[in-house]
Design an enzyme around this catalytic site. Structure first.
Site, PDB file in Angstrom:
ATOM      1  N   GLU A  77       0.329  -1.319   5.626  1.00  0.00           N
ATOM      2  CA  GLU A  77       1.314  -1.024   6.512  1.00  0.00           C
ATOM      3  C   GLU A  77       1.205   0.470   6.933  1.00  0.00           C
ATOM      4  O   GLU A  77       1.217   0.743   8.284  1.00  0.00           O
ATOM      5  CB  GLU A  77       2.684  -1.008   5.807  1.00  0.00           C
ATOM      6  CG  GLU A  77       3.677  -0.904   6.788  1.00  0.00           C
ATOM      7  CD  GLU A  77       4.428   0.395   6.895  1.00  0.00           C
ATOM      8  OE1 GLU A  77       5.303   0.553   7.716  1.00  0.00           O
ATOM      9  OE2 GLU A  77       3.860   1.309   6.433  1.00  0.00           O
ATOM     10  N   ASP A 104       0.888  -1.360  -0.239  1.00  0.00           N
ATOM     11  CA  ASP A 104       0.080  -0.098  -0.108  1.00  0.00           C
ATOM     12  C   ASP A 104       0.784   1.187  -0.061  1.00  0.00           C
ATOM     13  O   ASP A 104       2.036   1.146   0.211  1.00  0.00           O
ATOM     14  CB  ASP A 104      -1.016   0.245   1.148  1.00  0.00           C
ATOM     15  CG  ASP A 104      -0.159  -0.036   2.524  1.00  0.00           C
ATOM     16  OD1 ASP A 104       0.955  -0.927   2.718  1.00  0.00           O
ATOM     17  OD2 ASP A 104      -0.751   0.725   3.513  1.00  0.00           O
TER      18      ASP A 104
END
Ligand SMILES: [Zn+2]
Length: 388
Positions: free
Chosen positions: A140, A79
């Protein structure tokens, strides 16, 4: 042996696939295809359901062909932060940057691309290879929540690397633990013009509390912040509620606890100074505190086999890699908390979490050479063990 052109092109391809936190599906499917093509058994876990995203963590298992070698974990996150949609990467010599409207997403697609390139080189040269678990996490940037949902028992590896930091010359082995805090300061609502003496201004209480707080860099291993303030309803109403959100981080558990208590106490002491008596009733300001451990600290000793392995690889390439402490948290915090021994190696990403993010391809190639050497060394011996 690193194919620089291929690595660069794959990184650019990944950067062009949007993957904000909780929306990593397209990049996950692309990586699943890549990893299967490299010969791994690939699965996607249920982390996406747990965090409300559209896909889970991608887990790839390479069985390896070097009989006595120990399994190694290689991990990066899929991400990216906002603004991160419709990224237009611009190549200027060796510098990869954006058009100034979005982040680059080199955080952490540089780590993802490096891992894939290294595995590609191992395969196409038919090199003896240790068993490798690859984990590409979701979310994350949303608080390490993809890694928090990961079941590490399904991994064969007990040690390895996260590729998610900037400078190639450093291996991050220490990172702080963090507490996340929400303070709800309650006052008493009243008409600001007609009867302000019947009100307790929650904004004033909060302001007095914050004014007493030590914030910012507390010492060499502790930081604290109040980052959000939200309260009040109208200019003619004495506000009855303010919500403050903040955090504290420290490499020392004791200091983290002390700093968190300090912040709460400042608000409680401010609240205690605001009391009212009228109509036979006693009124006072009060504070509701919600404190959560965001993540635990990372503290991998220099003597850990994974650190020694990185040093040995660096020596073979005539590089100097130093171990270091960081003030940020990453998936490695969570993986260490789950019993693995994982350090964080740099990939060349710079000025991350800003629209000025850039990456020097020379650093990317160097980091890939490092990781390749680490995998080769680990495949050649059976010395990396699971214990710290
Ligand atoms: Zn990152």
């Amino acid at each position: 042996m690193i194919n620089q052109e291929r690595l660069k092109n794959f990184l650019i391809e990944l950067i062009k696939i949007d993957s904000l936190s909780r929306q990593e599906l397209n990049v996950a499917l692309r990586l699943k295809r890549e990893l299967e093509d490299l010969g791994a058994a690939v699965s996607i876990d249920d982390a996406g359901d747990k965090v409300g995203g559209n896909v889970g963590n991608v887990i790839a298992k390479f069985s390896g062909n070097a009989p006595k070698s120990q399994p190694l974990l290689l991990s990066a996150h899929m991400d990216t932060v906002v603004p991160g949609e419709g990224i237009v990467p611009i190549l200027d010599g060796d510098i990869l940057r954006t058009n100034g409207k979005t982040v680059l997403g080199g955080d952490d697609k540089s780590g993802v691309a490096i891992i894939c390139e290294v595995l590609r080189v191992m395969k196409e040269n038919n090199l003896p290879c240790c068993p490798i678990d690859v984990v590409f996490t979701i979310c994350e940037e949303a608080g390490l929540i993809g890694a928090k949902c990961l079941d590490v028992n399904q991994l064969g590896a007990r040690t390895g690397l996260v590729l998610d930091s900037d400078s190639v010359g450093f291996l991050f082995t220490k990172a702080p633990a963090a507490n996340r805090m929400e303070f709800r300061v309650h006052g008493l609502e009243a008409h600001a013009g007609v009867c302000p003496e019947k009100g307790i201004n929650a904004i004033k209480v909060a302001a007095e509390g914050i004014a007493q707080m030590q914030l910012g860099r507390i010492d060499h291993e502790t930081t604290a912040n109040i980052g959000l303030v939200n309260g009040g309803m109208a200019v003619n109403i004495v506000p009855n509620q303010v919500i403050l959100k903040g955090e504290a981080r420290s490499h020392s558990s004791e200091k983290l606890a002390a700093q968190t208590e300090h912040m709460q106490r400042c608000l409680e002491q401010a609240a205690a100074r605001h009391t009212l008596e009228f109509d036979g009733k006693h009124h006072k300001a009060r504070v509701e505190a919600k404190i959560e451990r965001d993540y635990e600290r990372m503290d991998v000793p220099d003597s850990a086999p994974i650190v020694q392995l990185v040093h040995a690889a660096a020596r073979n390439l005539n590089l100097d890699v130093k171990t270091r402490a960081t003030g940020g948290g990453c998936d490695a915090n969570v993986l260490n908390q789950k019993g693995l021994v994982v350090a964080n190696l740099g990939t060349g990403m710079r000025d991350i979490h800003t629209v000025n993010e850039w990456l020097d391809l020379k650093d990317l190639y160097l980091s890939a050479r490092m990781v390749l050497e680490i995998v080769k060394l680990n495949s050649a011996k059976s010395s990396v063990v699971s214990e710290k």
